[in-house]
Write an enzyme that holds these catalytic residues in place. Structure first.
Site, PDB file in Angstrom:
ATOM      1  N   GLY A   1      32.501  30.568  46.174  1.00  0.00           N
ATOM      2  CA  GLY A   1      33.922  30.324  45.898  1.00  0.00           C
ATOM      3  C   GLY A   1      34.667  31.645  45.865  1.00  0.00           C
TER       4      GLY A   1
ATOM      5  CB  ILE B   1      32.700  33.195  41.220  1.00  0.00           C
ATOM      6  CG1 ILE B   1      32.680  31.731  40.763  1.00  0.00           C
ATOM      7  CG2 ILE B   1      34.127  33.755  41.180  1.00  0.00           C
ATOM      8  CD1 ILE B   1      33.586  30.782  41.520  1.00  0.00           C
ATOM      9  CE  LYS B   2      35.642  38.672  48.472  1.00  0.00           C
ATOM     10  NZ  LYS B   2      35.823  38.715  49.936  1.00  0.00           N
ATOM     11  CB  THR B   3      36.801  36.843  41.094  1.00  0.00           C
ATOM     12  OG1 THR B   3      38.175  36.912  40.688  1.00  0.00           O
ATOM     13  CG2 THR B   3      35.920  37.372  39.972  1.00  0.00           C
TER      14      THR B   3
END
Length: 267
Positions: free
Chosen positions: A143, A176-178
């Site tokens: 995501g 998750i990529k954030t």
């Protein structure tokens, strides 16, 4: 071992539990930008180092420009459909399916959600439905939490970044990529039940800044990076990639990584 577990092992290193993922999916929205004008050559040059665990790319690049030296992992970008020339960069839709990803032989798919943007609803629903599809095939889902122009100022706000990370996991993402926040990043990680990997965002001013950001994120509990321009827009991309690998998989300090970078630059 389940299919998903096996595929995750091709992304996250079994020994360190971390991953160095290089993103080359920028062209889908930004066109032939510096560093990936000849994307096949960039991939060839950086893959030859053996330091890349996994690549993030679109199906077009996978089909036409991906000829790796070894057998790295691949995450297929499965959302897009908006460019900088268009009215709204956050208006992404699904551009690949889980079945197509399996057909191509990749290890995971990636889709964006733009939390707090005008297309928050559409992109989160798209993430959730792709997650449902991925479950059928034991395919991991990355995501990618984007902000959009309206929320650019919130990139450094740990509460907002923590919200986005948690929301992505709640909608079915396995990783998750954030963005990395210099303060309270460990709280971002603590509030997210799946591994977090950091984006590079706009190019850092210096390679040392890139190393400091990655080291800070790892100290805060990140499982690695999903980064592009901060590596391949460096004047010394191979040297920087090697130093970043040292941070992620060899627990180097910033000083040790910077020293390695300097040595390689002077060769």
């Amino acid at each position: 071992m389940h299919g998903k577990e096996r595929r995750l092992r091709r992304i996250l290193n079994k020994e360190t539990g971390r991953s160095l993922v290089l993103a080359v999916d920028h062209g889908m929205a930004l066109g032939p930008m510096t560093g990936i004008v000849n994307v096949a050559e960039t991939i060839r040059q950086l893959d030859a180092t053996g330091k890349v665990d996994c690549w993030l790319m679109t199906k077009g690049i996978y089909n036409h420009a991906f000829d790796p030296a070894g057998d790295p992992g691949v995450i297929l970008r499965a959302s897009g459909g908006a460019t900088i020339a268009g009215p709204e960069l956050t208006r992404e839709g699904q551009t690949a399916t889980a079945k197509e990803a399996l057909h191509l032989g990749v290890d995971a798919v990636a889709t964006s959600a733009f939390v707090g943007s005008p297309y928050e609803h559409e992109t989160l629903i798209s993430m959730a439905s792709l997650s449902t599809e991925c479950r059928k095939w034991d395919l991991p889902l990355l995501g990618v939490i984007g902000l959009g122009k309206t929320n650019e100022d919130k990139k450094k706000d740990p509460k907002f970044i923590a919200l986005g990370a948690r929301v992505g996991a709640e909608h079915g993402a396995d990783i998750i990529k954030t963005y990395y926040t210099e303060t309270d990043f460990e709280k971002v990680v603590a509030g997210c039940p799946v591994p977090i990997m950091i984006a590079g965002g706009p190019k850092c001013e210096t390679d040392l800044d890139t190393l400091k950001m990655i080291h800070g994120a790892l100290q805060g509990g990140a499982k690695g990076i999903v980064m592009g321009r901060n590596v391949w827009q460096s004047p010394y991309p191979v040297a920087l990639l090697t130093a970043v690998h040292g941070l992620i998989h060899e627990n180097m300090t910033v000083n040790e990584a910077a020293q390695l970078l300097e040595e390689m630059r002077n060769r």
